[in-house]
Write an enzyme that holds these catalytic residues in place. Structure first.
Site, short mmCIF file in Angstrom:
data_model
loop_
_atom_site.label_atom_id
_atom_site.label_comp_id
_atom_site.label_asym_id
_atom_site.label_seq_id
_atom_site.Cartn_x
_atom_site.Cartn_y
_atom_site.Cartn_z
N ASP A 307 0.85 -1.18 0.00
CA ASP A 307 0.00 0.00 0.00
C ASP A 307 0.90 1.24 0.00
O ASP A 307 2.11 1.16 0.17
CB ASP A 307 -0.94 -0.04 1.22
CG ASP A 307 -2.22 0.74 0.96
OD1 ASP A 307 -3.25 0.41 1.55
OD2 ASP A 307 -2.17 1.71 0.16
N GLU A 504 -10.82 6.61 3.85
CA GLU A 504 -9.86 6.01 4.76
C GLU A 504 -10.03 6.52 6.20
O GLU A 504 -11.15 6.72 6.67
CB GLU A 504 -8.44 6.21 4.22
CG GLU A 504 -8.27 5.60 2.82
CD GLU A 504 -6.85 5.54 2.35
OE1 GLU A 504 -6.58 5.92 1.21
OE2 GLU A 504 -5.99 5.07 3.12
#
Ligand code: GLC
Length: 608
Positions: A307, A504
């Site tokens: 990520d 997020e």
């Protein structure tokens, strides 16, 4: 390797049977490993520097000198959530940027084309004018795998129209706590639903053959247990995102693994390890998770992409972090800015014997398998964008599919005194709420910008207010006041409320109560003494409180995206609601985790 207990094997067998029972026919004909002869022949010609270049993925916005792409023989580039072309955001600018970057790969010694990655999660959502589909939370309520596959296929076509060949999707998280800011990226709380729809998304994106020019490489994420973190285990005790999933292995396998088992069976080419941890160990640092379970036990043949800056979280010293992650089984590093440091660090580690060349060769073989499977190595096949695909970009045909997806995603939670469906010939319909005329709020996060934003964020879409105006007869007056005032005398009031965009960790919430302005808008509408329809636009269930009582009808529309007419198709009865909740709906914050005390149970949904 640690002995695996009988209990765990039992769980594995259960999970495997579940997958086998619920998945369609066999996986794609050609497995990724079938490209090993070509991959290994090319690997044998590569220098260490060229191999490490293939394992390196910068963000285009930080590659100030594109000559770096040649200098380091970079194998992949991404655009993060807000990483637009420097010339601005348009279909043409994105396509020119892709072509400009790809042309540099043709100047390297081995001319290995660049894989370009982007987060096309609900359409090609970074690009102005793309169709924005409902986020996964709504698609989960549609319970329609064929629809998810069709949406993914259209998304792939619009992504390919810019030349880009890779999307970091589908998210196969199984969110267990809806306070998590990424709940809406998940299809639902049930592993079997996530497994079925995640597999459909991979099929739609990758198709039967990755070499098809309309196929796009998929990425199942975030491996593993990203949706199961404990509240307060992140961000100094205040959040969930990137936190710690504290469960035993059998529970991890039962709840959070099925989506990956299904994606691997569909031949998914990449998987993204999670920022989060499992019982205190970072997923991106775990050899047990990345190598032993995913690659050895489950037989994943593609490659692992870290990520965004995830390596930074593994150790204070970046070079040590690189060693930890690559030795654990990470194959490509998403190092948006620090790509030069990554390259130098990994070269040093190999020369110092701290990362075996065998690990480098395994990683690069996996990356090359995917590039061969995508037809990227086919001599004579242009790797530049096929601009003929652009005629369908944002097309009415694609929008019609998105509109149908919106219809199927809506869940009718309350409908008393026949309030719905609305009459198209009503004398006056009064509309209120902050989300009634706001395309950005309708689309949610990961839309044009990483976090998304309120307002007229993209072109080609229809707000719910505009859709109401299009739906009614010429004699009907449609009036609007964001605060819901001015409703007296109207036949009915429609109040569109809910969340503003987030992504997020910015979406982690300790309290899911409705905003005061939303409650006020409903109260103002109700004060007029008319029937009130509440439409909720949110990335998750919210605590309804007094609004449930005040509403004569209540519809959960989730984050429907650009095609607001899908909402009015249901409100006016052109399409009867069929959606079923993909998450249990909590009654109060105190009862959040108690599904048996839910206000509306998983699977709930009324019909007309
Ligand atoms: C983000 C997300 C991930 C995304 C990646 C690239 O931080 O965690 O889902 O694919 O970075 O944008």
């Amino acid at each position: 390797m640690r002995k695996t207990s009988a209990k765990v094997w039992g769980a594995v067998l259960t999970a495997a049977i579940a997958v086998a029972v619920s998945l369609p026919a066999a996986p794609p004909a050609k497995t990724l490993a079938s490209f090993d002869p070509q991959a290994k022949a090319l690997l044998a010609r590569m220098t260490l520097e060229e191999k490490i270049g293939q394992m390196t993925q910068p963000d285009q916005e930080y590659v100030k000198d594109l000559a770096d792409l040649e200098k380091y023989a970079i194998g992949s580039v991404l655009s993060g959530g807000s990483s637009d072309p420097k010339e601005g955001n348009s279909l043409g600018a994105w396509t020119d940027m892709y072509d400009r970057i790809q042309q540099h790969s043709a100047k390297t010694r081995l001319r290995i084309p660049i894989l370009y990655g982007v987060d096309a999660l609900h359409g090609h959502n970074n690009v102005l004018g793309a169709v924005i589909f409902p986020h996964n939370v709504g698609l989960g309520c549609a319970r329609n795998a064929a629809l998810v596959e069709k949406i993914a296929r259209i998304t792939a076509e619009e992504v390919r129209a810019t030349g880009i060949q890779w999307t970091f999707a589908p998210c196969v998280a199984v969110p267990q706590d809806v306070r998590w800011g990424r709940t809406y990226e998940g299809f639902g709380e049930d592993p079997a639903l996530v497994q079925e729809l995640g597999a459909a998304a991979v099929r739609g994106l990758q198709g039967e053959d990755l070499a098809n020019p309309l196929a796009v490489l998929a990425c199942a994420k975030h491996y593993v247990g990203d949706g199961g973190t404990a509240f307060g285990s992140a961000r100094g005790g205040k959040g969930l995102d990137q936190g710690d999933t504290r469960v035993d292995e059998a529970t991890l396998r039962r709840i959070h693994l099925p989506g990956y088992v299904a994606a691997i069976r569909e031949g998914v080419g990449t998987i993204m390890p999670s920022y989060s941890s499992w019982n205190g160990v970072k997923c991106s640092a775990s050899k047990r998770l990345l190598t032993e379970i995913l690659k050895q036990e489950l037989g994943f043949q593609g490659f692992l992409i870290s990520d965004y800056n995830a390596l930074d979280q593994l150790a204070p010293d970046f070079k040590e972090a690189i060693a930890i992650s690559i030795n654990a089984g990470m194959d490509m590093a998403m190092v948006p800015e620090r790509y030069r440091e990554f390259i130098a660090g990994l070269e040093g580690l190999v020369k110092e014997g701290k990362v075996p060349m065998a690990r480098i060769d395994d990683a690069v073989t996996r990356i090359l398998r995917v590039k061969f499977a995508l037809g990227m190595m086919d001599q004579g096949r242009s790797q530049l964008a096929d601009r003929k695909l652009q005629k369908s970009f944002g097309s009415a045909e694609h929008r019609a599919v998105a509109r149908d997806a919106v219809r199927q995603s809506l869940v009718l939670l309350k409908n008393e005194r026949g309030t719905l469906p609305l009459a198209k010939g009503a004398a006056r319909i009064h509309v209120g709420g902050k989300n009634a005329d706001d395309l950005g709020n309708q689309c949610g996060g990961w839309t044009i910008d990483w976090q998304g934003k309120s307002g007229a964020v993209t072109s080609g879409g229809t707000t719910i207010l505009a859709a109401i105006r299009k739906a009614v007869g010429s004699a009907t007056r449609v009036t609007f006041a964001k605060d819901g005032t001015g409703a007296a005398g109207a036949a009915v009031g429609v109040v569109v409320i809910g969340e503003k965009p987030y992504a997020e960790f910015d979406g982690d919430r300790a309290d899911l109560s409705l905003a005061a302005e939303d409650v006020a808008a409903v109260n103002n509408m109700k004060a007029a003494g008319i029937p009130v329809v509440v439409v909720l636009l949110s990335g998750r269930p919210l605590i309804l409180g007094e609004v449930l009582e005040k509403a004569d009808a209540l519809v959960a529309a989730w984050l429907p995206g650009s095609e607001g007419e899908g909402v009015t198709d249901v409100l006016f009865g052109d399409f009867a609601p069929t959606g079923k909740l993909s998450f249990s709906w909590p009654r109060t914050m105190q009862q959040l985790g108690e599904r048996q005390a839910a206000l509306f149970a998983y699977g709930y949904g009324l019909k007309y």
